[in-house]
Design a protein around this motif. Structure first.
Motif, short mmCIF file in Angstrom:
data_model
loop_
_atom_site.label_atom_id
_atom_site.label_comp_id
_atom_site.label_asym_id
_atom_site.label_seq_id
_atom_site.Cartn_x
_atom_site.Cartn_y
_atom_site.Cartn_z
N LYS A 156 0.77 -1.39 -0.24
CA LYS A 156 0.17 -0.13 -0.07
C LYS A 156 0.97 1.35 -0.51
N LEU A 157 0.63 2.20 -0.93
CA LEU A 157 1.24 3.20 -0.93
C LEU A 157 0.34 4.53 -1.59
N ASN A 158 1.17 5.95 -0.78
CA ASN A 158 0.91 6.92 -1.89
C ASN A 158 1.26 7.60 -2.63
N ASP A 159 3.05 7.40 -2.60
CA ASP A 159 3.80 8.25 -3.67
C ASP A 159 5.35 7.73 -3.59
N SER A 160 5.81 8.21 -4.33
CA SER A 160 7.91 7.49 -3.77
C SER A 160 8.35 8.46 -2.96
N PHE A 161 7.56 9.42 -1.50
CA PHE A 161 8.27 9.89 -0.83
C PHE A 161 8.04 9.57 0.29
N SER A 162 6.64 9.19 0.68
CA SER A 162 5.76 8.93 2.14
C SER A 162 6.13 7.21 2.57
N PRO A 163 5.95 7.12 3.88
CA PRO A 163 5.79 5.55 4.37
C PRO A 163 5.04 4.29 2.99
N VAL A 164 4.76 3.69 3.54
CA VAL A 164 4.63 2.31 2.57
C VAL A 164 4.34 1.89 3.44
N ALA A 165 3.14 0.63 3.42
CA ALA A 165 2.78 -0.33 4.10
C ALA A 165 2.60 -2.34 3.54
N LEU A 166 2.68 -2.91 4.12
CA LEU A 166 3.01 -4.41 3.81
C LEU A 166 2.06 -4.80 4.36
N GLU A 167 0.91 -5.72 3.86
CA GLU A 167 0.14 -6.56 5.37
C GLU A 167 0.04 -7.36 4.47
N SER A 168 -0.32 -8.68 5.13
CA SER A 168 -0.75 -9.95 4.90
C SER A 168 -2.40 -10.31 5.12
N GLY A 169 -2.81 -10.15 6.30
CA GLY A 169 -4.28 -9.81 5.56
C GLY A 169 -4.82 -10.88 7.04
N ASP A 170 -3.13 -11.17 8.06
CA ASP A 170 -3.16 -11.57 9.83
C ASP A 170 -3.17 -11.54 10.63
N GLY A 171 -3.25 -9.73 10.47
CA GLY A 171 -3.12 -8.65 11.02
C GLY A 171 -1.84 -7.95 11.38
N PHE A 172 -0.29 -8.38 10.27
CA PHE A 172 0.26 -8.38 9.80
C PHE A 172 0.88 -6.90 9.29
N LEU A 173 1.26 -6.07 9.88
CA LEU A 173 2.13 -4.81 9.56
C LEU A 173 2.88 -4.21 9.03
N TYR A 174 3.71 -3.57 8.34
CA TYR A 174 4.87 -3.91 7.76
C TYR A 174 5.15 -2.19 7.22
N VAL A 175 5.65 -0.75 8.12
CA VAL A 175 5.27 -0.27 7.38
C VAL A 175 7.52 0.27 6.93
N ILE A 176 7.59 0.62 5.79
CA ILE A 176 9.21 0.90 5.58
C ILE A 176 8.89 3.12 5.03
N MET A 177 10.21 3.25 4.78
CA MET A 177 9.86 4.32 4.74
C MET A 177 11.35 4.03 3.27
N PRO A 178 10.41 5.09 2.10
CA PRO A 178 10.91 4.71 1.12
C PRO A 178 12.96 5.59 1.59
N MET A 179 13.81 4.95 0.31
CA MET A 179 14.82 6.09 0.04
C MET A 179 14.75 7.36 -0.92
N ARG A 180 15.26 8.09 -0.30
CA ARG A 180 15.34 9.73 -0.88
C ARG A 180 16.63 9.66 -1.94
N ASN A 181 17.59 8.97 -1.66
CA ASN A 181 19.16 8.82 -2.66
C ASN A 181 18.82 8.13 -4.26
N ARG A 182 17.61 8.77 -5.03
CA ARG A 182 16.96 8.49 -6.22
C ARG A 182 17.78 8.35 -7.48
#
Lengths: 364, 364
Positions: free
Chosen positions: A338-364
Motif C-alpha cells: 500500500k502506498l501514496n507516492d514515492s516519498f511517503s511511508p509504504v505499508a505491507l500487509e499479509s491479511g492476518d494482522g501483520f503490518l510492516y511500515v517502511i520509509m522509501p529512500m530518497r537518494n534516487r
C-alpha cells in the motif's frame, strides 16, 4: 542426588536450557546446569542473570538432592551416549558419576548453593496463545528489532494488550513490524511491556507444534510457560515510542504482490549492488513492477514481475534488505503493498494482522 | 565475445574454478574469471598465481572473444537464475550484458590482457589414476599435512613414483600418513615431487565418480587433468625428509580394531579432556581395550571395547585428535593396530596400501 533418566529425555531437556549459556561468564556457576532431583522428577535450570530457563523431566530418583554440572560437557556427553538410560550419582563434593552402557564418567561440578536463586515474581496479567500462533507472531516481527540503537527500549519487542487484542511491535527506527492477534485467553491488567529480544529468541526455541504458551507479565519480570518449560526474564524498562503515529492514515494505491517471485527477483537484482547503503528501485507502470539496481563497481541489474496496476507511473526506492525481510518471514502466497507516492511511508500487509511500515529512500 | 550457454553447465563450471579466489587479492583481476569464447567452446580460467584452474564447456558462440568478469558476482548471479539459457555479450569496454529469461544485467569486467598468462610447462612424467582411486588417496592422507611447520616441504604432499608404484606421503613431524598404490598408467622419469596442500584440496574438489585423472609433473610445475578441467600448480621445492626411517622395521603385537566403534568410544571418552595437549590412554589386556581420559577441571571418562588380545598388559597414551584422524578417513570396517611397547612408534594399516605411524605420548 542419585537417579536414572531416559537418555533421549535428558538430551532434549539439555538442548532446551543450555542455549543461553555464554562461553565467557565471570561467574563459573553460570556455565553449569542446576540439577534438582525431587520426587520422581529431575529439574534442570540455567541462567545468565537476565533469563532463567527451567525444564522438568521424569526420573527414577533413588536419592533426592541438588548439584550443578558443566553445561557444555554434560550436553556433549549425553549426545554421544548410545544406550537408553543414564545413571547419575552425585557425592557431597559435587562430583557426579555418570554412567550409560559401558561408558563411565566422573564430572566435577560446583555446589548448588552457588547457583543464583529465582527472584520473587507477582504477575499482573496473563495471556494464553497456541504455541504455533505465538511462534508465528515472533517470527513475523523479531527481525525488525535492532540491538544497535542507543534507545534501550528498541532492543525488545513491545507486547501490548488492550480491548482483548494483543499487539506485538518491533522497530529499529527505519522500519516497523507489527502483529495484532486475539489471544486464546487474557486475564489481568491491560498495558504495555517490553520483552528483550534475547528472551523472545529463547521462547521461539522452546515453542512446539502442539500445546499452549502462557505469558505472565509482572512489573519488571515476565514468565513464559509451556508444557515442561518455564522461562523467567527481566523486562526492559522505559516508554516505547508512539508507533501508531508512524502508520499512515490511508493509502491511495494498493497492489497484490506474489511473495515468492518478489523475493526471488529482489535478491537476484540486488546482486548488482555492493554496499549496505545501496538501494533498489521499484518502477510501477502498465501492470508491471520493474526491479532496478546499479553500482559503480559491479554494474546494473534489471528484472520485472507482472502486477495488477495501471495507475500513474511511480518510482520508489528501498534498502533491499529492509524490503526483503517481511517477505522472507511471510507464509502467505501474497502480500498487499500500500502506498501514496514515492516519498511517503509504504505499508505491507499479509491479511492476518501483520503490518510492516517502511520509509522509501530518497537518494534516487 | 557473444554467446549462449546452458545455465546449469555455466553454474557447474563456475563452481569448479572459483574456489581458489580469495577475498583480498592485491591484483584486482585475480578476483575475476577469464572468459574465452573460441569455436563452439567457452573456456573459464581463474588463478591465484600459485594455482591456475581451467574448465571448458560447450557454447553457441556468435562472436569469439575474451573478457574477465568478477567471480563472486557472476557466480551468485548464475546460481539465482531460473531459466535454462544464459546469453553473454561483451563490448570493447569489457562491459558484459548477461541475460537469462526476463533478468537483464550489465557487469563491469577488466581487460583480459590484465589476466596472467599461463607459464610454459614441460612434463617429465605422467601418471594416470581412476578419479575415485586418487580421491581416496588424497582423503586418506591430506589431514596429516601441517601448514604450521617452519619446514616448507611439509606444507605439501610427497608424490613419489618408483618401480611402477606410486607413494603419497603427508606428515607434520608428529605422525605420518602414507598410501602406496599401483597407477593405471605411468610414463617418464621416476622420482619425487611435493604438491602444495592447497592444490591437492582443489584437485579433490574436481574429482568425480567416473573418469580418469592424469597427473603430469615437470621440474617446478604440475598439471592435473580430468574430463574438462585442468589444474596447473607450482610445486614445493626442496628435499622431503626420509620418511622411511620413521616406520618401524617390525612389530611384536597386532590387533584388529573395529573402526566405527573405536572412533565413537574415543570421541566419547575425550569429552573428559580440555586442552589440545591432553592425552587419552589405551589399556590393553584380557581381550579388552580400555579408553581412559582425565583432566583436573572436567573429571574422568572411561569406556572399553572387546578386542582379540591376550598378550601382556600394556598402557599406551596418544594425542586423541591424532589417533582419531586415520579412523575418520577410513572406509574399511577394520584397521590393524601394530605395536611393540608403550613407548615406540605405533602403526595403523587398513590393508589397501594405507599406513599411519604415530608416536605415543610419554606424559602418562
Amino acid at each position: 542426588m542419585k537417579l536414572t533418566v531416559k537418555k533421549e529425555q535428558l538430551q532434549k531437556a539439555l538442548q532446551k536450557v543450555t542455549n543461553i549459556i555464554g562461553s565467557k561468564s565471570t561467574l563459573p556457576v553460570l556455565g553449569n546446569v542446576l540439577f534438582e532431583a525431587i520426587g520422581n522428577k529431575l529439574i534442570l535450570t540455567t541462567t545468565d542473570l537476565e533469563i532463567r530457563i527451567t525444564t522438568t523431566i521424569e526420573a527414577q530418583v533413588q536419592r533426592e538432592g541438588k548439584t550443578t554440572i558443566p553445561a557444555k560437557k554434560i550436553s556433549m556427553l549425553v549426545s554421544k551416549f548410545i544406550d537408553d538410560e543414564v545413571f547419575l550419582d552425585c557425592n557431597e563434593k559435587h562430583h557426579t558419576d555418570i554412567v550409560c552402557g559401558t561408558a563411565n564418567f566422573k564430572m566435577l561440578g560446583l555446589p548448588d548453593d552457588d547457583f543464583p536463586s529465582p527472584v520473587d515474581f507477582a504477575p499482573i496479567k496473563s495471556i494464553k496463545f497456541k504455541e504455533m500462533d505465538f511462534l508465528r507472531i515472533l517470527d513475523q516481527i523479531s527481525y525488525a528489532v535492532s540491538l544497535d540503537d542507543s534507545r534501550k527500549v528498541l532492543h525488545g519487542i513491545l507486547c501490548s494488550i488492550k480491548d482483548n487484542t494483543f499487539t506485538a511491535v518491533a522497530t529499529d527506527g527505519k522500519r516497523l513490524a507489527l502483529v495484532e492477534r486475539v489471544p486464546e485467553e487474557f486475564a489481568g491488567q491491560e498495558g504495555d511491556t517490553i520483552v528483550p529480544l534475547k528472551s523472545a529468541i529463547e521462547l521461539k526455541r522452546i515453542l512446539e507444534k502442539d500445546g499452549n504458551v502462557t505469558l505472565e507479565f509482572g512489573d519488571k519480570q515476565a514468565r513464559f510457560r509451556t508444557e515442561g518449560v518455564e522461562i523467567f526474564t527481566k523486562l526492559i524498562e522505559g516508554n516505547y515510542p508512539n508507533y501508531r503515529q508512524v502508520i499512515p492514515a490511508g493509502f491511495t494505491k494498493s497492489i497484490d504482490i506474489p511473495v515468492k517471485t518478489f523475493i526471488a527477483k529482489l535478491e537476484l537484482v540486488s546482486i548488482a549492488l555492493t554496499d549496505s547503503s545501496a538501494f533498489i528501485k521499484l518502477k510501477l507502470a502498465n501492470n508491471k513492477m520493474e526491479f532496478l539496481a546499479a553500482s559503480s563497481n559491479v554494474g546494473e541489474g534489471e528484472d520485472h514481475i507482472d502486477i495488477d496496476y495501471d495507475d500513474e507511473m511511480l518510482d520508489i526506492s528501498f534498502n533491499p534488505a529492509f524490503l526483503a525481510d517481511p517477505f522472507k518471514h511471510c507464509d502467505a502466497d501474497k502480500m498487499m503493498l500500500k502506498l501514496n507516492d514515492s516519498f511517503s511511508p509504504v505499508a505491507l500487509e499479509s491479511g492476518d494482522g501483520f503490518l510492516y511500515v517502511i520509509m522509501p529512500m530518497r537518494n534516487r
